[in-house]
Scaffold this motif. Structure first.
Motif, mmCIF file in Angstrom:
data_model
loop_
_atom_site.group_PDB
_atom_site.id
_atom_site.type_symbol
_atom_site.label_atom_id
_atom_site.label_comp_id
_atom_site.label_asym_id
_atom_site.label_seq_id
_atom_site.Cartn_x
_atom_site.Cartn_y
_atom_site.Cartn_z
ATOM 1 N N ASP A 13 0.760 -1.257 -0.129
ATOM 2 C CA ASP A 13 -0.022 -0.120 0.124
ATOM 3 C C ASP A 13 0.675 1.319 0.077
ATOM 4 O O ASP A 13 0.452 2.464 0.071
ATOM 5 C CB ASP A 13 -0.968 -0.118 1.086
ATOM 6 C CG ASP A 13 -0.249 -0.444 2.558
ATOM 7 O OD1 ASP A 13 0.826 -0.639 2.601
ATOM 8 O OD2 ASP A 13 -1.139 -0.629 3.318
ATOM 9 N N THR A 16 0.664 3.720 -3.182
ATOM 10 C CA THR A 16 -0.607 4.343 -3.609
ATOM 11 C C THR A 16 -0.140 6.004 -3.985
ATOM 12 O O THR A 16 1.031 6.328 -3.104
ATOM 13 C CB THR A 16 -1.343 4.476 -2.268
ATOM 14 O OG1 THR A 16 -0.685 5.041 -1.198
ATOM 15 C CG2 THR A 16 -2.278 3.176 -2.171
ATOM 16 N N ASN A 181 -6.234 0.667 9.932
ATOM 17 C CA ASN A 181 -6.499 -0.628 9.203
ATOM 18 C C ASN A 181 -6.678 -1.436 10.573
ATOM 19 O O ASN A 181 -7.854 -2.186 10.560
ATOM 20 C CB ASN A 181 -5.430 -1.044 8.699
ATOM 21 C CG ASN A 181 -5.060 -0.686 7.284
ATOM 22 O OD1 ASN A 181 -4.475 0.430 7.041
ATOM 23 N ND2 ASN A 181 -5.660 -1.150 6.201
ATOM 24 N N GLY A 207 -2.254 3.223 3.017
ATOM 25 C CA GLY A 207 -3.595 3.045 2.873
ATOM 26 C C GLY A 207 -4.099 4.408 2.630
ATOM 27 O O GLY A 207 -5.284 4.412 1.993
ATOM 28 N N ASP A 261 -10.915 -2.091 1.274
ATOM 29 C CA ASP A 261 -9.816 -2.690 1.217
ATOM 30 C C ASP A 261 -9.568 -3.989 1.827
ATOM 31 O O ASP A 261 -9.067 -4.856 1.283
ATOM 32 C CB ASP A 261 -8.266 -1.916 1.495
ATOM 33 C CG ASP A 261 -8.401 -0.654 0.875
ATOM 34 O OD1 ASP A 261 -8.943 -0.459 -0.145
ATOM 35 O OD2 ASP A 261 -7.555 0.445 1.387
ATOM 36 N N ARG A 264 -11.695 -6.385 -0.134
ATOM 37 C CA ARG A 264 -11.295 -6.835 -1.434
ATOM 38 C C ARG A 264 -10.177 -7.813 -1.015
ATOM 39 O O ARG A 264 -10.110 -8.774 -1.760
ATOM 40 C CB ARG A 264 -10.585 -5.700 -2.222
ATOM 41 C CG ARG A 264 -11.777 -4.726 -2.637
ATOM 42 C CD ARG A 264 -11.466 -3.616 -3.494
ATOM 43 N NE ARG A 264 -12.754 -3.054 -3.951
ATOM 44 C CZ ARG A 264 -13.019 -1.686 -3.873
ATOM 45 N NH1 ARG A 264 -11.987 -0.943 -3.126
ATOM 46 N NH2 ARG A 264 -13.957 -1.075 -4.203
ATOM 47 N N ASN A 288 -5.758 -5.511 5.030
ATOM 48 C CA ASN A 288 -5.536 -5.501 3.735
ATOM 49 C C ASN A 288 -4.442 -6.310 3.058
ATOM 50 O O ASN A 288 -3.844 -6.085 1.951
ATOM 51 C CB ASN A 288 -5.349 -4.165 3.439
ATOM 52 C CG ASN A 288 -4.039 -3.594 3.904
ATOM 53 O OD1 ASN A 288 -3.634 -4.154 5.051
ATOM 54 N ND2 ASN A 288 -3.433 -2.292 3.212
ATOM 55 N N THR A 328 -4.138 -4.976 -0.543
ATOM 56 C CA THR A 328 -5.090 -3.912 -1.316
ATOM 57 C C THR A 328 -5.033 -2.754 -0.898
ATOM 58 O O THR A 328 -4.396 -2.349 0.368
ATOM 59 C CB THR A 328 -6.405 -4.711 -1.066
ATOM 60 O OG1 THR A 328 -6.728 -4.912 0.330
ATOM 61 C CG2 THR A 328 -6.379 -6.090 -1.746
ATOM 62 N N HIS A 329 -5.430 -1.686 -1.540
ATOM 63 C CA HIS A 329 -5.369 -0.198 -1.042
ATOM 64 C C HIS A 329 -6.469 0.646 -2.341
ATOM 65 O O HIS A 329 -7.055 -0.002 -2.894
ATOM 66 C CB HIS A 329 -4.025 0.292 -1.266
ATOM 67 C CG HIS A 329 -3.120 -0.068 -2.718
ATOM 68 N ND1 HIS A 329 -3.851 0.633 -3.844
ATOM 69 C CD2 HIS A 329 -2.299 -0.907 -3.015
ATOM 70 C CE1 HIS A 329 -2.848 0.228 -4.826
ATOM 71 N NE2 HIS A 329 -1.978 -0.667 -4.457
ATOM 72 N N TYR A 330 -6.443 1.764 -1.887
ATOM 73 C CA TYR A 330 -7.397 2.531 -2.719
ATOM 74 C C TYR A 330 -7.424 2.376 -4.070
ATOM 75 O O TYR A 330 -8.391 2.846 -4.964
ATOM 76 C CB TYR A 330 -6.997 4.126 -2.144
ATOM 77 C CG TYR A 330 -7.883 5.200 -3.000
ATOM 78 C CD1 TYR A 330 -9.051 5.529 -2.323
ATOM 79 C CD2 TYR A 330 -7.356 5.888 -4.297
ATOM 80 C CE1 TYR A 330 -9.880 6.418 -2.988
ATOM 81 C CE2 TYR A 330 -8.335 6.757 -4.637
ATOM 82 C CZ TYR A 330 -9.487 7.032 -4.154
ATOM 83 O OH TYR A 330 -10.152 7.979 -4.694
#
Ligand code: PLP
Length: 349
Positions: A13, A16, A181, A207, A261, A264, A288, A328-330
């Motif tokens: 992350d 990003t 998170n 994140g 996140d 997902r 995440n 996972t991230h934005y």
């Protein structure tokens, strides 16, 4: 204006990039000389961060590594000892700064699979008044604990560790690079989660999507001293409100969405672990991160997997010889997740 990354970048992350809203805020940020404490945007970010984490003061720093290092330098003298996990970022990935720059000694204990340090072991590791021994000053806990699977450390554990620290006059620092998170995963506030800790570092640039920076939060006198050490390390920046402006957006708008996140990551874990050759090495994701064990007999060469994915615009990371880490991230959407699963199903050994 909204920029899309060319790759579905699942390595971390940290990849990003700032949102369009952040870019606008950065361009328009009111600035001043932050070494003179005259940058209104930095001051605003620090006040907001202190409030959010329930600490007296906060300090904007260039990185999480610097935040953790400042916490240690303020708390310990040369020869003092810090208890921390042997799977922690501070031990593994901060270039040994505490020892190189502070002459401070890490006493590492094994992280348990749930990310915690065994409390009985911590108690035993704390030194007495023996003239032969270094003085134990501090304990650091990482939340979420990255290497153990991006696991959140519970409120109850934080309270127990804090009580143990207090009884032994140890300073409790939280490496909360991903504390929001953790809070999202535990469905509590970050403030509650660190309430019993003395200080906490969190990252704006993971994140939360800000391009640069972390924040160290703690008591007033501690932050004053950290400000001195920040200057000593060359971290006294001037019109840094340009960066803090993105941090303010990060705190205002990016915290609430982190559970997306996590959702997902769960979908990826469920789908990818059904594909022959891959299994979840650290259980179901709680935040995440997804850790996949690769069956060597099916895929003898992990580089071959990475190459095939890259051809389909997907980047992954490795966290061990036979382990893939996906974050996972934005900038990873539901459509991206579908694409990843489809490509993964067609991998050739
Ligand atoms: C990213 C991270 C840090 C700080 O890293 P920087 O790259 O220095 O910002 C600290 N602790 C953990 C657990 C991290 O993941």
């Amino acid at each position: 204006m909204e920029e899309k990354m060319r790759f579905i970048d699942l390595r971390s992350d940290t990849v990003t990039i700032p949102t369009a809203e952040m870019r606008i805020a950065m361009a328009n940020a009111a600035v001043g000389d932050d070494v003179y404490r005259e940058d209104p945007t930095v001051n605003k970010l620090e006040e907001k961060a202190a409030m959010l984490l329930g600490k007296e003061r906060a300090l904007f720093v260039s990185s999480g590594t610097m935040g953790n290092l400042l916490a240690i330098l303020v708390t310990c003298k040369a020869g003092d000892e810090v208890i921390m996990g042997n799977q922690g970022h501070t031990f593994l990935h901060e270039v040994g700064g505490m020892s190189a720059l502070g002459g401070i000694f890490p006493n590492t204990l094994p992280n348990q699979p749930d990310g915690t340090l065994d409390l009985a072991m911590v108690a035993r590791a704390i030194r007495g008044e023996d003239i032969h021994e270094p003085r134990t000053r501090m304990v650091i806990i990482e939340n979420t604990q990255n290497q153990c699977g991006g696991v959140p450390i519970s409120l109850t554990y934080m309270q127990q560790l804090s009580q143990l620290a207090r009884e032994n006059e140890l300073f409790l620092h939280v490496d909360g690079a991903r504390i929001f998170n953790a809070a999202a995963a535990l469905q509590c506030s970050a403030k509650d989660l660190v309430q019993t800790a003395d200080s906490v570092t969190f990252c704006l640039s993971k994140g939360l999507c800000a391009p640069v920076g972390s924040v160290l939060c703690g008591p007033q006198d501690f932050i004053e001293e950290a400000r001195r050490f920040r200057k000593m390390l060359g971290g006294g920046m001037r019109q840094v409100g340009i960066l803090a402006a993105a941090g303010i957006i990060a705190l205002d708008n990016m915290v609430e969405r982190l559970s997306e996140d996590h959702r997902r990551a769960t979908v990826l874990a469920e789908q990818l672990s059904q594909i022959p050759g891959f299994s979840l090495s650290k259980g179901k994701p709680q935040s995440n991160m997804v850790f996949l064990q690769v069956d060597h007999t099916v895929y003898p060469d992990l580089a071959v997997i990475a190459e095939q994915l890259k051809k389909e615009s997907i980047l992954i990371g490795f966290s061990g010889p036979d382990e893939i880490r996906i974050v996972t991230h934005y900038w990873v959407s539901d459509l991206d997740v579908q694409h990843v699963v489809r490509v993964w199903q067609n991998l050739q050994p």
